[in-house]
Write an enzyme that holds these catalytic residues in place. Structure first.
Site, PDB file in Angstrom:
ATOM      1  N   ARG A 223       1.654 -10.937   5.573  1.00  0.00           N
ATOM      2  CA  ARG A 223       3.104 -10.939   5.798  1.00  0.00           C
ATOM      3  C   ARG A 223       3.502 -10.376   7.161  1.00  0.00           C
ATOM      4  O   ARG A 223       4.666 -10.403   7.527  1.00  0.00           O
ATOM      5  CB  ARG A 223       3.803 -10.174   4.668  1.00  0.00           C
ATOM      6  CG  ARG A 223       3.546 -10.866   3.320  1.00  0.00           C
ATOM      7  CD  ARG A 223       4.241 -10.182   2.185  1.00  0.00           C
ATOM      8  NE  ARG A 223       5.690 -10.241   2.315  1.00  0.00           N
ATOM      9  CZ  ARG A 223       6.535  -9.665   1.476  1.00  0.00           C
ATOM     10  NH1 ARG A 223       6.062  -8.983   0.458  1.00  0.00           N
ATOM     11  NH2 ARG A 223       7.821  -9.761   1.664  1.00  0.00           N
TER      12      ARG A 223
ATOM     13  N   HIS B  24      -5.057 -14.902   8.362  1.00  0.00           N
ATOM     14  CA  HIS B  24      -4.252 -13.679   8.422  1.00  0.00           C
ATOM     15  C   HIS B  24      -5.004 -12.470   8.977  1.00  0.00           C
ATOM     16  O   HIS B  24      -4.523 -11.351   8.856  1.00  0.00           O
ATOM     17  CB  HIS B  24      -3.625 -13.324   7.069  1.00  0.00           C
ATOM     18  CG  HIS B  24      -2.892 -14.449   6.420  1.00  0.00           C
ATOM     19  ND1 HIS B  24      -1.865 -15.132   7.048  1.00  0.00           N
ATOM     20  CD2 HIS B  24      -3.042 -15.029   5.206  1.00  0.00           C
ATOM     21  CE1 HIS B  24      -1.410 -16.077   6.234  1.00  0.00           C
ATOM     22  NE2 HIS B  24      -2.118 -16.050   5.115  1.00  0.00           N
TER      23      HIS B  24
ATOM     24  N   ARG C 167      24.175  15.901  -5.600  1.00  0.00           N
ATOM     25  CA  ARG C 167      24.046  14.435  -5.477  1.00  0.00           C
ATOM     26  C   ARG C 167      24.171  13.763  -6.831  1.00  0.00           C
ATOM     27  O   ARG C 167      23.525  14.165  -7.793  1.00  0.00           O
ATOM     28  CB  ARG C 167      22.703  14.077  -4.849  1.00  0.00           C
ATOM     29  CG  ARG C 167      22.598  14.506  -3.416  1.00  0.00           C
ATOM     30  CD  ARG C 167      21.258  14.107  -2.861  1.00  0.00           C
ATOM     31  NE  ARG C 167      21.238  12.684  -2.564  1.00  0.00           N
ATOM     32  CZ  ARG C 167      21.215  12.197  -1.332  1.00  0.00           C
ATOM     33  NH1 ARG C 167      21.189  13.014  -0.310  1.00  0.00           N
ATOM     34  NH2 ARG C 167      21.203  10.900  -1.138  1.00  0.00           N
TER      35      ARG C 167
ATOM     36  N   PRO D 166       0.844  -1.203   0.000  1.00  0.00           N
ATOM     37  CA  PRO D 166       0.000   0.000   0.000  1.00  0.00           C
ATOM     38  C   PRO D 166       0.880   1.253   0.000  1.00  0.00           C
ATOM     39  O   PRO D 166       1.820   1.340   0.782  1.00  0.00           O
ATOM     40  CB  PRO D 166      -0.776  -0.104   1.311  1.00  0.00           C
ATOM     41  CG  PRO D 166      -0.604  -1.505   1.787  1.00  0.00           C
ATOM     42  CD  PRO D 166       0.679  -2.005   1.201  1.00  0.00           C
ATOM     43  N   GLU D 167       0.600   2.159  -0.902  1.00  0.00           N
ATOM     44  CA  GLU D 167       1.326   3.420  -0.913  1.00  0.00           C
ATOM     45  C   GLU D 167       0.420   4.518  -0.371  1.00  0.00           C
ATOM     46  O   GLU D 167      -0.714   4.259   0.016  1.00  0.00           O
ATOM     47  CB  GLU D 167       1.822   3.728  -2.333  1.00  0.00           C
ATOM     48  CG  GLU D 167       2.902   2.731  -2.768  1.00  0.00           C
ATOM     49  CD  GLU D 167       3.774   3.250  -3.899  1.00  0.00           C
ATOM     50  OE1 GLU D 167       3.865   4.482  -4.070  1.00  0.00           O
ATOM     51  OE2 GLU D 167       4.348   2.432  -4.619  1.00  0.00           O
TER      52      GLU D 167
END
Ligand SMILES: [Zn+2]
Length: 272
Positions: free
Chosen positions: A110, A91, A152, A2-3
């Protein structure tokens, strides 16, 4: 995984379906999540009202009367609102039973998700106090992006994905934002001009807002608050579209690997 848009879609779902309800009981089925869940939370939250649903980066903040639950979906977590007597699935790790006989149930195969409770200001919690700026706050602007990229040599995609510099931009939206800003994912961060930085800030916000409006992106293991997958996938410009034609110019979308993650781009729209 999930973002930010999926977490925000979940927050909105909780706001619609659960805010204002009283918590009858927290049932903890599995305390071994990313960090062990403190079992005293069960007694702490019982009987409290859920007053608001907030978000900081990818943490959901369930504001109660005397404290705040801090919840992270991890790699594979999802929350659903269900009737209280809906059978448990494999789960299901914990659930908040609400006074109207519904339940807010957390499923996480997970077990990289997490659950904490604090009576203090959550912004000062150890998980939240050192988070970098996030895309929708004013401190994430062109000047900030210029400051963190200057000098950078690393690729700009890596900077966007670095959660110590920017929080809440994962692999999908880093690829999508770079396409929208017409910047190649391998472009050296230090080579971004001020104009590039301004365009990229707008592009990051644009990619995330479009996904939030659509309720998140449909991915393998993401399910929104009501169990419906998001509808944003058909509108992605480049993510997981390798071999398909660019929606803007028709060139074939390509993929490369950066930091063990795939990046997707159009070489014509995003010259190096
Ligand atoms: Zn193109």
């Amino acid at each position: 995984m999930p973002e930010l848009p999926e977490v925000e879609a979940t927050r909105r779902g909780i706001e619609r379906a659960a805010v204002g309800r009283r918590i009858r009981e927290l049932r903890l089925y599995e305390a071994r999540l990313r960090w062990p869940v403190d079992p005293t939370i069960v007694d702490e939250v019982a009987g409290q009202q859920l007053c608001a649903a907030g978000r900081r980066a990818k943490y959901l903040l369930l504001v109660l009367e005397r404290g705040t639950l801090i919840l992270h979906l991890g790699m594979s977590g999802s929350l659903r609102i269900l009737p209280a007597d809906a059978p448990l699935r494999k789960h299901d790790q914990f659930e908040l039973l609400l006074a109207n006989d519904t339940t807010l149930r957390f499923n996480d195969p997970r077990r990289f998700g997490s659950l904490h409770y604090t009576r203090e200001d959550p912004a000062r919690h150890r998980l939240l106090q050192h988070l970098a700026p996030e895309p929708f706050t004013p401190d994430f602007d062109a000047a900030y992006l210029r400051r963190i990229t200057r000098g950078r040599r690393v690729a700009i995609k890596q900077v966007l994905m670095n959660s110590r510099l920017v929080t809440g931009v994962g692999n999908i939206y880093a690829s999508e934002a770079l396409f929208r800003a017409r910047i190649h994912p391998r472009r050296r961060a230090g080579r971004l001009t001020e104009k590039d930085c301004a365009r990229l800030v707008r592009a990051v916000r644009g990619a995330l807002s479009a996904a939030i409006r659509a309720g998140g992106t449909t991915l393998r293991d993401y399910v929104g608050i009501d169990g419906n997958p998001g509808a944003f996938r058909q509108r992605l410009y480049v993510y997981e579209r390798d071999g398909q034609r660019c929606r803007r110019c028709g060139t074939l979308i390509r993929t490369i690997t950066q930091g063990q993650r795939s990046s997707y781009f159009c070489l014509h729209c995003q010259p190096k």
